[in-house]
Design a protein around this motif. Sequence first.
Motif: not given
Length: 296
Positions: A149-153, A166-167, A173-176
């Motif tokens: 749920a926290s990964i930008p989609t 990532a990237g 932008k990604a969290l990582v």
Amino acid sequence: HAIPMAPVSRPIQKVFTPRSQKEGAGFIIRRSIGSSDLKQTDTDPYLMLDELPPTNYAPGEFPGAPWHPHRGMDTVMYNKQGTMGHEDSMGNRGVLRDGDCQWMTAASGIEHNEGTGHPGGMLHGFQCWINLPAAHKMDPPAYKDLRAASIPTITPAAGVTAKIIAGECAGTKALVQPLVPVQYIDFMSDAQASYAHELPDASYTTCVVHVYQGSGAFGSDGRAAKAGQCILFSKEAGAVQWVAGADGLGFLLLAGVPLNEPVVWHGPFVMSTQAQIKQCFTDYQTGNFIKHKAVY
């Protein structure tokens, strides 16, 4: 108003079908990056990408990857579907569920146990190794657990979903944002949906697509690729362009800026010199392998 120019399409170097092989305690994986189909210079800074294809396991059937060490790289476990446990020798533990990802910087050393004690059911996942620069191979290890749920989609185009591990994609932008500039994006496209993904700049000369679902046509000449196949793009600048087939299309896009450093790789250790590899084995055999407690 000026009509926006369509991005230049990045040429394709080759499309191939990775072979299946046994990994861990004996489960079958598809290896694209890190196989004999690709040279290390083709995929730098990526060292390996294994897909655990969608498989329904009985309780206790999936053996996992029991206790083993790592040094000198980042390992990324993306759990597309199912439940996967993890623990390390320093007492860190967690569970990855549908869509979760764990970004682990092994750096100076981790000893861990992955996927053992599996409760049964469907499993589909990806394990990726990314090299660390020589100057950072002995940094303290660290984890980042990314809940689905926290990964930008985002939806960068009609019928196209991008899960940005990532990237960045289309300005999100990604969290990582790892030490090594990379893009790790899960693209899911509905039937006939199309998109051209632009990489940040011309320094991202490494670009690989691993198709895990459906099929599509890639590049300006519409090269076909389907589930279980991999595409190596050329090092020329340009956008990754595709049109999904009748059953839709799912793939991982891995792109990055090469480190262009020597790689000496022996099993779970990836260093810059043979002497450093020898030191890994000495440390491991003498109980001096773990230099720092990994932080979350």
